[in-house]
Design a protein around this motif. Structure first.
Motif, PDB file in Angstrom:
ATOM      1  N   ASN A   1      40.618  30.464  45.350  1.00  0.00           N
ATOM      2  CA  ASN A   1      39.382  30.026  45.307  1.00  0.00           C
ATOM      3  C   ASN A   1      38.351  30.488  46.280  1.00  0.00           C
ATOM      4  N   VAL A   2      38.998  30.689  47.464  1.00  0.00           N
ATOM      5  CA  VAL A   2      37.931  31.220  48.501  1.00  0.00           C
ATOM      6  C   VAL A   2      38.230  32.467  48.832  1.00  0.00           C
ATOM      7  N   GLY A   3      38.928  33.325  47.680  1.00  0.00           N
ATOM      8  CA  GLY A   3      39.276  34.754  48.069  1.00  0.00           C
ATOM      9  C   GLY A   3      40.296  35.137  48.706  1.00  0.00           C
ATOM     10  N   GLY A   4      41.358  34.410  48.874  1.00  0.00           N
ATOM     11  CA  GLY A   4      42.483  34.588  49.607  1.00  0.00           C
ATOM     12  C   GLY A   4      43.321  35.420  48.496  1.00  0.00           C
ATOM     13  N   LYS A   5      44.249  36.151  49.098  1.00  0.00           N
ATOM     14  CA  LYS A   5      45.255  36.786  48.292  1.00  0.00           C
ATOM     15  C   LYS A   5      46.976  36.034  48.526  1.00  0.00           C
ATOM     16  N   ILE A   6      47.629  35.739  47.509  1.00  0.00           N
ATOM     17  CA  ILE A   6      48.828  35.251  47.804  1.00  0.00           C
ATOM     18  C   ILE A   6      50.120  36.340  47.520  1.00  0.00           C
ATOM     19  N   ALA A   7      51.206  36.429  48.308  1.00  0.00           N
ATOM     20  CA  ALA A   7      51.891  37.476  47.814  1.00  0.00           C
ATOM     21  C   ALA A   7      53.232  36.820  47.294  1.00  0.00           C
ATOM     22  N   GLY A   8      53.225  35.449  47.461  1.00  0.00           N
ATOM     23  CA  GLY A   8      54.272  34.909  47.009  1.00  0.00           C
ATOM     24  C   GLY A   8      54.658  33.393  47.488  1.00  0.00           C
ATOM     25  N   VAL A   9      56.087  32.798  47.279  1.00  0.00           N
ATOM     26  CA  VAL A   9      56.322  31.722  47.943  1.00  0.00           C
ATOM     27  C   VAL A   9      57.707  31.994  48.418  1.00  0.00           C
ATOM     28  N   VAL A  10      58.117  31.192  49.583  1.00  0.00           N
ATOM     29  CA  VAL A  10      59.523  31.407  50.058  1.00  0.00           C
ATOM     30  C   VAL A  10      60.000  30.111  49.737  1.00  0.00           C
TER      31      VAL A  10
ATOM     32  N   VAL B   1      47.615  24.195  46.314  1.00  0.00           N
ATOM     33  CA  VAL B   1      47.424  25.014  47.445  1.00  0.00           C
ATOM     34  C   VAL B   1      47.208  26.417  46.981  1.00  0.00           C
ATOM     35  N   LYS B   2      47.903  26.855  46.146  1.00  0.00           N
ATOM     36  CA  LYS B   2      47.690  28.041  45.355  1.00  0.00           C
ATOM     37  C   LYS B   2      46.272  28.328  45.156  1.00  0.00           C
ATOM     38  N   ARG B   3      45.998  27.303  44.124  1.00  0.00           N
ATOM     39  CA  ARG B   3      44.309  27.453  43.434  1.00  0.00           C
ATOM     40  C   ARG B   3      43.303  27.390  44.778  1.00  0.00           C
ATOM     41  N   ASN B   4      43.548  26.526  45.809  1.00  0.00           N
ATOM     42  CA  ASN B   4      42.701  26.454  46.659  1.00  0.00           C
ATOM     43  C   ASN B   4      42.479  27.678  47.401  1.00  0.00           C
ATOM     44  N   ILE B   5      43.404  28.326  47.730  1.00  0.00           N
ATOM     45  CA  ILE B   5      43.521  29.886  48.475  1.00  0.00           C
ATOM     46  C   ILE B   5      42.893  30.841  47.785  1.00  0.00           C
TER      47      ILE B   5
ATOM     48  N   ASP C   1      42.393  24.215  57.524  1.00  0.00           N
ATOM     49  CA  ASP C   1      42.348  25.187  58.567  1.00  0.00           C
ATOM     50  C   ASP C   1      42.852  26.578  57.775  1.00  0.00           C
ATOM     51  N   ALA C   2      44.213  26.631  57.165  1.00  0.00           N
ATOM     52  CA  ALA C   2      44.973  27.666  56.629  1.00  0.00           C
ATOM     53  C   ALA C   2      44.202  28.339  55.496  1.00  0.00           C
ATOM     54  N   THR C   3      43.657  27.476  54.714  1.00  0.00           N
ATOM     55  CA  THR C   3      42.748  27.984  53.483  1.00  0.00           C
ATOM     56  C   THR C   3      41.500  29.061  54.104  1.00  0.00           C
ATOM     57  N   ILE C   4      41.026  28.313  55.225  1.00  0.00           N
ATOM     58  CA  ILE C   4      39.898  29.316  55.926  1.00  0.00           C
ATOM     59  C   ILE C   4      40.439  30.651  56.326  1.00  0.00           C
ATOM     60  N   ILE C   5      41.489  30.484  56.880  1.00  0.00           N
ATOM     61  CA  ILE C   5      42.126  31.567  57.689  1.00  0.00           C
ATOM     62  C   ILE C   5      42.675  32.705  56.393  1.00  0.00           C
ATOM     63  N   SER C   6      43.006  32.148  55.305  1.00  0.00           N
ATOM     64  CA  SER C   6      43.340  33.088  54.088  1.00  0.00           C
ATOM     65  C   SER C   6      42.459  34.146  53.540  1.00  0.00           C
TER      66      SER C   6
END
Length: 232
Positions: free
Chosen positions: A202-211, A196-200, A168-173
């Motif tokens: 891979n679908v074109g999602g952007k990652i700001a960072g990790v908390v 998780v980082k790679r999966n996001i 679900d979250a990967t799709i929303i990313s």
């Protein structure tokens, strides 16, 4: 209002200051493009993503932003409980077109938004638990929803599912401006975080960072994290 909302309860606490720093970092990381939507996810349950999402939403609202937090965990959503909101209708009802009473009824996302006790902060709860949450996340419907919401809110925060368990979250990313991954001290596995980082991405999602959450402190009862990010 739940006691876990530290920002509302004690705005001068060290935890409140950390969330303000997180808010500032997010804003400065997106100076070229205005930041409007954020997904909060984790690797597994218990890392504190709902706690982070809720307090971050309050922090933005207290800064004068008009904020919407959407509970996108249609399996075990907690936003209704945290903000003492009506559980249904919610996100799943909007996506499925089935009302809380089981009637086929196309919900308008604007009709299921609820105000909270915090000024400027609104919520969409998870709604009824559907048998197939991931299948409800149709890109066209999500895109149309975001087009409506972006006109009415300054910040939209999705409290997503743990990404190691379901997609679900990967799709929303794919539809948000950026994603924050929550990791927990002495709990999150490095290989899970990497996956998780790679999966996001891979679908074109952007990652700001990790908390990094749940770091032990000398002050009993306080749990907080440090923010790691990179410029886009």
């Amino acid at each position: 209002m739940k006691k876990e909302l530290f920002i509302q309860k004690d705005p001068k606490s060290p935890i409140a200051e950390i969330f303000r720093t997180l808010r500032t970092n997010l804003q400065f990381m997106n100076t070229k493009n205005e930041l409007k939507s954020i997904l909060i996810t984790s690797t597994v349950p218990g890392e504190g993503k709902t706690w982070i999402a809720s307090n971050l939403a309050v922090t933005f609202a207290l800064a004068g932003k008009r904020v919407l937090i959407i509970d996108a965990d249609m399996r075990k959503g907690r936003i209704a409980n945290v903000f003492k909101a009506r559980p249904t209708p919610g996100f799943s009802n909007f996506l499925s077109g089935i009302s809380a009473d089981g009637v086929v009824e196309k919900e308008n996302i604007l009709n299921i938004i609820q105000a909270t006790e915090v000024e400027n902060l609104f919520v969409v709860t998870a709604g009824n638990t559907p048998p197939n949450p991931s299948e409800l996340l149709e890109e066209d419907k999500l895109d149309n929803m975001m087009e409506q919401l972006n006109k009415r809110f300054d910040i939209i925060i999705f409290d997503g599912t743990p990404s190691m368990l379901v997609t679900d979250a990967t799709i929303i990313s794919r539809i948000v401006d950026t994603t924050i991954i929550i990791a927990a001290y002495n709990l999150t596995k490095k290989e899970d975080l990497t996956r998780v980082k790679r999966n996001i991405e891979n679908v074109g999602g952007k990652i700001a960072g990790v908390v990094l959450n749940k770091i032990p402190t000398k002050t009993k009862g306080y749990t907080y994290g440090y923010y790691y990010g990179r410029e886009e």
